[in-house]
Motif scaffolding. Structure first.
Motif, short mmCIF file in Angstrom:
data_model
loop_
_atom_site.label_atom_id
_atom_site.label_comp_id
_atom_site.label_asym_id
_atom_site.label_seq_id
_atom_site.Cartn_x
_atom_site.Cartn_y
_atom_site.Cartn_z
N LEU A 145 0.94 -0.72 -0.37
CA LEU A 145 0.04 -0.18 -0.25
C LEU A 145 0.93 1.64 0.08
CD1 LEU A 145 -2.88 -1.08 2.19
CD2 LEU A 145 -3.05 -0.83 0.02
N ALA A 146 1.91 1.12 0.76
CA ALA A 146 2.94 2.81 0.80
C ALA A 146 3.87 2.77 -0.58
CB ALA A 146 3.76 2.20 1.84
N LEU A 159 -2.56 3.69 3.40
CA LEU A 159 -2.42 3.79 4.33
C LEU A 159 -3.81 4.38 5.69
CD1 LEU A 159 1.48 3.98 4.03
CD2 LEU A 159 0.07 1.90 4.32
N GLY A 160 -3.69 4.37 6.53
CA GLY A 160 -4.45 4.65 7.86
C GLY A 160 -3.47 5.40 8.33
N GLY A 207 3.03 2.37 -4.23
CA GLY A 207 0.98 2.33 -4.68
C GLY A 207 1.37 3.65 -4.51
N PRO A 208 0.94 4.60 -6.25
CA PRO A 208 0.10 5.77 -5.71
C PRO A 208 -1.32 5.58 -6.05
CG PRO A 208 0.52 5.44 -8.15
CD PRO A 208 1.22 4.33 -7.28
N ARG A 209 -1.66 4.55 -5.96
CA ARG A 209 -3.51 4.41 -6.02
C ARG A 209 -3.38 3.10 -4.89
NH1 ARG A 209 -4.90 0.98 -8.81
NH2 ARG A 209 -3.62 -0.49 -9.72
N ARG A 210 -5.35 3.75 -3.59
CA ARG A 210 -5.93 2.77 -3.14
C ARG A 210 -5.79 1.23 -4.12
NH1 ARG A 210 -9.33 6.89 -3.02
NH2 ARG A 210 -9.29 8.17 -0.69
N LEU A 211 -5.58 0.41 -3.28
CA LEU A 211 -6.00 -0.75 -3.82
C LEU A 211 -7.13 -1.43 -2.86
CD1 LEU A 211 -2.28 -2.47 -3.55
CD2 LEU A 211 -3.58 -1.69 -6.04
N GLY A 212 -7.38 -2.34 -4.45
CA GLY A 212 -8.83 -3.50 -3.38
C GLY A 212 -8.64 -4.83 -3.28
N LEU A 213 -9.22 -5.27 -2.57
CA LEU A 213 -8.80 -6.61 -1.76
C LEU A 213 -8.47 -7.81 -2.96
CD1 LEU A 213 -8.49 -8.69 0.41
CD2 LEU A 213 -10.92 -9.30 0.02
N PHE A 235 -4.14 1.05 11.20
CA PHE A 235 -2.92 1.05 10.70
C PHE A 235 -3.69 0.96 8.35
CE2 PHE A 235 -0.03 -0.77 13.55
CZ PHE A 235 0.48 0.43 14.01
N VAL A 236 -5.02 1.28 8.18
CA VAL A 236 -5.08 1.38 6.93
C VAL A 236 -6.85 1.50 7.08
CG1 VAL A 236 -6.30 -0.65 5.27
CG2 VAL A 236 -4.08 -1.05 5.82
N GLU A 237 -6.61 2.51 5.71
CA GLU A 237 -8.44 3.18 5.83
C GLU A 237 -8.62 2.51 5.02
OE1 GLU A 237 -7.31 7.25 5.64
OE2 GLU A 237 -7.15 6.83 8.13
N GLN A 238 -10.74 1.62 4.07
CA GLN A 238 -10.95 1.79 3.74
C GLN A 238 -11.78 2.67 2.75
OE1 GLN A 238 -13.60 -1.45 4.12
NE2 GLN A 238 -13.39 -3.23 2.16
N ASP A 239 -11.88 2.91 1.75
CA ASP A 239 -12.50 3.88 1.08
C ASP A 239 -14.32 3.86 0.69
OD1 ASP A 239 -14.02 4.84 -1.35
OD2 ASP A 239 -12.56 6.31 -0.65
N ALA A 240 -15.15 4.24 1.32
CA ALA A 240 -16.48 4.03 1.18
C ALA A 240 -16.85 3.86 0.26
CB ALA A 240 -17.08 4.73 2.79
N GLY A 241 -16.94 4.03 -0.34
CA GLY A 241 -17.59 4.49 -2.17
C GLY A 241 -16.66 3.24 -2.93
#
Length: 255
Positions: free
Chosen positions: A18-19, A65-66, A21-27, A53-59
């Protein structure tokens, strides 16, 4: 010796992924990248999310990273750089002033003492590195409050404890005091934490002029203050010179 713990290794691998990459990642992306079953990856992500330590985008449901982990990392780097850049100047300040020197940064609504130089005499002294001081009743804390490095609201919400009869515990009075500190460029505590003791502090600035910490002198009131209880001008001058020198080393513009 015990071997590595697999779940911790996997959690560390997810954090690095997660650290990096420049973007969020899916499961699915996390699981595929690390060769993990989706159920395993999901369980680790849920645990990391639980400790912030990690955050999940609700949308989108994707992960990043959190804030808690980011704060841990930047705090560690900032504190260690601040301390390493300050050590020589703090030692010199103690030698020139003849007084004890402390360096402080905000930590969970208090001031964390990250460096302490003993007064250069033969008196019995206790090392204060790692100790926590109140924001409102210490000169180091007042500097952090005055320049926005620590939150006055959070300090007030926690309750302003009276350590002596001189401690300022009325928020409005403290606010006025902080305005004066910003104007002067230094703060003082005279018997506010402990009777017979006094201290002065000045802000340390980093890149962009932001205040990242404070450096201060402390000791018996008769050493720090004159007969009228006012901080001695020569000590203020030495303190501010040291603060400016550390600030320059941290990348602040000359002032």
């Amino acid at each position: 010796m015990a071997g590595p713990v697999q779940s911790i290794e996997r959690a560390a691998a997810i954090l690095r992924l997660l650290a990096g990459g420049p973007r969020r990642l899916g499961l699915g992306e996390v699981a595929a990248s690390l060769g993990l079953a989706k159920g395993t990856a999901h369980g680790i992500l849920r645990t990391l999310q639980h400790v912030d330590f990690v955050e999940q985008d609700a949308g989108t449901g994707k992960y990043q990273l959190g804030a808690a982990l980011l704060h841990l990392g930047t705090s560690y780097l900032d504190v260690n750089e601040l301390r390493s850049r300050s050590i020589n100047w703090a030692d010199a300040l103690a030698a020139r002033s003849g007084e004890a020197v402390r360096l402080g940064t905000p930590f969970e609504g208090q001031v964390l003492v990250i460096h302490h130089v003993f007064r250069p005499d033969d008196t019995l002294q206790t090392l204060e590195v790692g100790s926590l001081l109140p924001l409102h009743a210490s000169s180091l804390g007042k500097v952090l409050l005055a320049f926005g490095t620590a939150s006055l609201e959070s300090a007030s919400e926690a309750g302003l404890e009276a350590y002596t009869r001189h401690t300022v515990v009325v928020p409005e009075k403290l606010t006025r005091s902080l305005a004066g500190i910003r104007e002067l460029g230094w703060a003082a505590e005279v018997q506010e934490m402990s009777m017979g003791e006094a201290a002065i502090a000045s802000p340390i600035r980093g890149h962009g002029g932001l205040v990242v910490g404070a450096i201060g002198l402390s000791g018996p009131i008769e050493r720090i203050c004159d007969s009228h209880g006012r901080p001695r001008p020569n000590l203020i001058t030495l303190l501010r010179e040291a603060a400016r020198a550390i600030s320059r080393d941290l990348g602040a513009a000359r002032s």
